[in-house]
Design a protein around this motif. Structure first.
Motif, PDB file in Angstrom:
ATOM      1  N   THR A  53       0.832  -1.209   0.000  1.00 29.92           N
ATOM      2  CA  THR A  53       0.000   0.000   0.000  1.00 29.92           C
ATOM      3  C   THR A  53       0.859   1.249   0.000  1.00 29.92           C
ATOM      4  N   GLU A  54       1.875   1.275   0.870  1.00 32.34           N
ATOM      5  CA  GLU A  54       2.748   2.442   0.950  1.00 32.34           C
ATOM      6  C   GLU A  54       3.501   2.668  -0.357  1.00 32.34           C
ATOM      7  N   MET A  55       3.924   1.570  -0.995  1.00 32.57           N
ATOM      8  CA  MET A  55       4.648   1.704  -2.251  1.00 32.57           C
ATOM      9  C   MET A  55       3.740   2.238  -3.355  1.00 32.57           C
ATOM     10  N   SER A  56       2.501   1.774  -3.407  1.00 31.76           N
ATOM     11  CA  SER A  56       1.597   2.269  -4.454  1.00 31.76           C
ATOM     12  C   SER A  56       1.239   3.733  -4.233  1.00 31.76           C
ATOM     13  N   VAL A  57       1.097   4.150  -2.968  1.00 38.72           N
ATOM     14  CA  VAL A  57       0.828   5.573  -2.679  1.00 38.72           C
ATOM     15  C   VAL A  57       2.028   6.414  -3.116  1.00 38.72           C
ATOM     16  N   MET A  58       3.227   5.940  -2.824  1.00 40.30           N
ATOM     17  CA  MET A  58       4.440   6.678  -3.203  1.00 40.30           C
ATOM     18  C   MET A  58       4.558   6.781  -4.731  1.00 40.30           C
ATOM     19  N   MET A  59       4.282   5.711  -5.445  1.00 37.45           N
ATOM     20  CA  MET A  59       4.388   5.752  -6.906  1.00 37.45           C
ATOM     21  C   MET A  59       3.307   6.626  -7.530  1.00 37.45           C
ATOM     22  N   ASP A  66       5.351  14.334 -11.692  1.00 38.22           N
ATOM     23  CA  ASP A  66       6.389  14.154 -12.712  1.00 38.22           C
ATOM     24  C   ASP A  66       7.682  13.590 -12.121  1.00 38.22           C
ATOM     25  N   PHE A  67       7.566  12.622 -11.245  1.00 32.98           N
ATOM     26  CA  PHE A  67       8.698  11.899 -10.642  1.00 32.98           C
ATOM     27  C   PHE A  67       9.668  12.825  -9.919  1.00 32.98           C
ATOM     28  N   CYS A  72       6.856  14.572  -2.639  1.00 33.02           N
ATOM     29  CA  CYS A  72       6.457  13.246  -2.146  1.00 33.02           C
ATOM     30  C   CYS A  72       7.314  12.790  -0.969  1.00 33.02           C
ATOM     31  N   ALA A  73       7.918  13.706  -0.250  1.00 38.18           N
ATOM     32  CA  ALA A  73       8.831  13.331   0.835  1.00 38.18           C
ATOM     33  C   ALA A  73       8.117  12.544   1.927  1.00 38.18           C
ATOM     34  N   GLN A  74       6.894  12.927   2.259  1.00 41.12           N
ATOM     35  CA  GLN A  74       6.174  12.228   3.328  1.00 41.12           C
ATOM     36  C   GLN A  74       5.841  10.786   2.913  1.00 41.12           C
ATOM     37  N   GLU A  75       5.404  10.583   1.680  1.00 39.38           N
ATOM     38  CA  GLU A  75       5.074   9.239   1.210  1.00 39.38           C
ATOM     39  C   GLU A  75       6.320   8.355   1.154  1.00 39.38           C
ATOM     40  N   ILE A  76       7.443   8.943   0.735  1.00 41.32           N
ATOM     41  CA  ILE A  76       8.698   8.185   0.686  1.00 41.32           C
ATOM     42  C   ILE A  76       9.118   7.779   2.089  1.00 41.32           C
ATOM     43  N   ARG A  77       8.997   8.700   3.045  1.00 38.34           N
ATOM     44  CA  ARG A  77       9.360   8.396   4.428  1.00 38.34           C
ATOM     45  C   ARG A  77       8.455   7.302   4.997  1.00 38.34           C
TER      46      ARG A  77
END
Length: 123
Positions: A53-59, A66-67, A72-77
């Motif tokens: 789930t966390e990986m799909s939210v981050m992607m 635009d990558f 997206c710092a919070q999602e990556i963390r």
């Protein structure tokens, strides 16, 4: 109408009486009944993936921005925290304990069989 009259051997054969005089076949195994010194290597079933789930939210965040990592710092963390928790839980799990299914992997079975070999002769 009367039932047809069959010869005696037919009625005995149909009723199974002919089997009473025969003995059941003896079981003679081709080899001695003992455990082998090793088992075949089987591919272990993979466990379910963690942090999907966390990986799909981050992607999804990357795709919307635009990558770019900055928005997206919070999602990556969150993703890295989830990975760290899963790795810690995997390390804390004792590898010698059987899985929830109660099976040992073939590598562990081979180690145990090497530690306790079968006696091939009588003492």
């Amino acid at each position: 109408m009367a039932a047809p009259a069959y010869p005696t051997w037919v009625t005995r054969w149909v009723s199974g009486q002919w089997r009473n005089k025969k003995r059941p076949p003896t079981l003679r195994p081709p080899r001695t009944l003992a455990l082998a010194d090793k088992v075949a290597n089987r591919r272990e079933q993979g466990t379910e993936a963690t942090c999907i789930t966390e990986m799909s939210v981050m992607m999804a965040c990357w795709k919307q921005n635009d990558f770019n990592d900055a928005p997206c710092a919070q999602e990556i963390r969150m993703f890295y925290d989830c990975v760290a928790r899963a790795e810690k839980a995997r390390m804390n799990q004792n590898e010698d304990v059987p899985s929830s299914r109660g099976n040992l992997p073939s590598s562990k079975v081979n180690k145990l069989l090497k530690r306790f070999p079968q006696m091939t002769r009588y003492v």
